[in-house]
Scaffold this active site. Structure first.
Site, PDB file in Angstrom:
ATOM      1  N   ARG A 214       0.838  -1.201   0.000  1.00 57.31           N
ATOM      2  CA  ARG A 214       0.000   0.000   0.000  1.00 57.31           C
ATOM      3  C   ARG A 214       0.872   1.249   0.000  1.00 57.31           C
ATOM      4  O   ARG A 214       0.573   2.236  -0.687  1.00 57.31           O
ATOM      5  CB  ARG A 214      -0.934  -0.013   1.219  1.00 57.31           C
ATOM      6  CG  ARG A 214      -2.072  -1.005   1.100  1.00 57.31           C
ATOM      7  CD  ARG A 214      -3.088  -0.817   2.199  1.00 57.31           C
ATOM      8  NE  ARG A 214      -2.705  -1.435   3.443  1.00 57.31           N
ATOM      9  CZ  ARG A 214      -3.124  -2.627   3.855  1.00 57.31           C
ATOM     10  NH1 ARG A 214      -3.927  -3.353   3.088  1.00 57.31           N
ATOM     11  NH2 ARG A 214      -2.761  -3.118   5.031  1.00 57.31           N
ATOM     12  N   CYS A 341      -3.344 -13.583  -3.980  1.00 60.73           N
ATOM     13  CA  CYS A 341      -3.134 -13.970  -2.585  1.00 60.73           C
ATOM     14  C   CYS A 341      -3.364 -15.466  -2.372  1.00 60.73           C
ATOM     15  O   CYS A 341      -3.611 -15.908  -1.255  1.00 60.73           O
ATOM     16  CB  CYS A 341      -4.024 -13.155  -1.647  1.00 60.73           C
ATOM     17  SG  CYS A 341      -5.793 -13.360  -1.928  1.00 60.73           S
TER      18      CYS A 341
END
Length: 400
Positions: A214, A341
């Site tokens: 992020r 993921c």
């Protein structure tokens, strides 16, 4: 050694012997001695050589989850305290501990146990029967360790409500493991403020594994028009907004997630530039493409499209389609941040899938960043399940 002995077949347990954490059901030759599911047992090789100790569960394909490779080592409070102390001290070395994963199951040699820290609140998840039976002791020891390390805790909430518990013969459960408290907890990460709903949010309430990724997208956001797909509670979108994006649209199919993201945008004073919409991303992207919408930064952070080897082909198609659509929405010279993921979607397969998507979109990719999960989710080599997150940032170029 423990009274109950589990002997593996000749030539079996190769994954464990290579550094893994599990003995599978089809690797067991015989079990000698009385036991109850969840009991600690000693595992022996086919020739009687001791391989270590772990807990046994006949309900699970992961027949023995190993706690130690030293058969003479007792799994007592001193053992557990040291494991927890090692885990906490590692986090203090590698990450900001104001919000982080303190215990990451097999990677911390505490199989089936996850503990996330949000400020002075813990969220505990137990997915293995043996660990579940130790839960109260482990929690007491962890609180003592954290206090001793200058990280006191005011509340603990359990989120053992994942479907994986059913495979272990356990019921799903969540609730307070301390005196009740407000389950909306504020944290700050990369300068962004979030309200984390530890009771109703996905998994433990917030995806801590993307912390550094992020932060990485912030450098591509100033002045950009940004599309954040599968935004969950808005974390990538808010990082882009805080970094100076001129306009950010975050999209998620969950109305609850979008409501939380909108709340988080207001918390950061970003409501004027960062907005969220409830929509199916697979349906929305073709509409945006048809409307000739373009963005300087597109972020794709989908849920795992596969949780087993049997569904990899279908997952590949999903990742290829979503990335092809995403690439088409990136303005020439803009950037695509994309990830998987699922540990079954390994790095090589994911990269190959992205290359196929680029060919389909008639785009060229120039990689500028690659990372995995944040270091508070350490990867134990040879235990493939601990390596799951692959994160790329590409500059997307029209064919030249």
């Amino acid at each position: 050694m423990y009274p109950c002995k589990v002997t593996v077949k000749k030539g079996a347990a190769r994954s464990f012997k290579s550094g893994g954490a599990w003995i599978y059901d089809n690797e067991v030759e015989r079990i000698e001695g009385d036991f109850t599911n969840g009991d600690l047992v000693t595992v022996l090789d086919f020739d009687g050589y001791p391989l270590g100790n772990g807990f046994l569960n006949m309900h699970s394909k992961l027949r023995v989850r190993m706690m130690t490779r030293h058969a003479e080592q007792q799994i007592d409070e001193a053992f557990l305290r040291q494991r927890l102390l090692d885990a906490v001290r590692l986090r203090k070395q590698v990450i900001d501990t104001s919000a982080c994963r303190l215990v990451f199951g097999e990677a911390d040699f505490l199989p089936g146990l996850t503990v996330d820290k949000f400020g002075d609140v813990l969220v505990l998840e137990s997915l293995a029967l043996g660990m579940d039976r130790m839960k109260e002791t482990v929690l007491r020891l962890l609180l003592e360790v954290l206090s001793g390390e200058g990280l006191p805790i005011r509340g603990v909430y359990e989120r053992s409500d994942a479907k994986e518990r059913l495979k272990e013969g356990m019921e799903r459960h969540k609730g307070f493991l301390s005196a009740p408290f407000d389950t909306k907890v504020e944290i700050r990460e990369n300068g962004v403020r979030y309200l984390v709903d530890v009771a109703e949010g996905q998994k433990t309430g917030f995806f801590l594994d993307q912390k550094l990724n992020r932060r990485a997208i912030q450098r591509f956001a100033p002045g950009a028009r940004v599309l954040d797909c599968f935004t969950h509670t808005g974390s990538f979108a808010l990082n882009a907004g805080l970094a100076g994006a001129r306009e950010v649209l975050g999209v998620d199919a969950s109305a609850l997630g979008v409501a939380q993201a909108t709340e988080n945008a207001a918390l950061n004073g970003l409501s004027a530039r960062v907005r969220f919409e409830t929509a199916d991303v697979f349906e929305l992207l073709p509409k945006l493409e048809a409307a000739k919408e373009r963005f300087e930064l597109v972020i794709l952070d989908p849920p795992a499209f596969t949780k087993s080897r049997e569904t990899i082909k279908r997952a590949v198609k999903g990742y290829r389609d979503i990335n092809l659509r995403g690439m088409k929405l990136v303005r020439d010279g803009g950037f695509l941040a994309t990830c998987s993921c699922s540990h079954f979607m390994d790095q090589e397969l994911f990269a190959r899938t992205l290359q196929e998507a680029a060919r389909g979109a008639r785009k060229r990719l120039r990689q500028v960043y690659f990372s995995t999960q944040a270091p508070d989710h350490p990867i134990l080599w040879a235990a493939g399940e601990t390596y799951y997150l692959k994160f790329f940032i590409f500059q997307v170029l029209d064919e030249k």
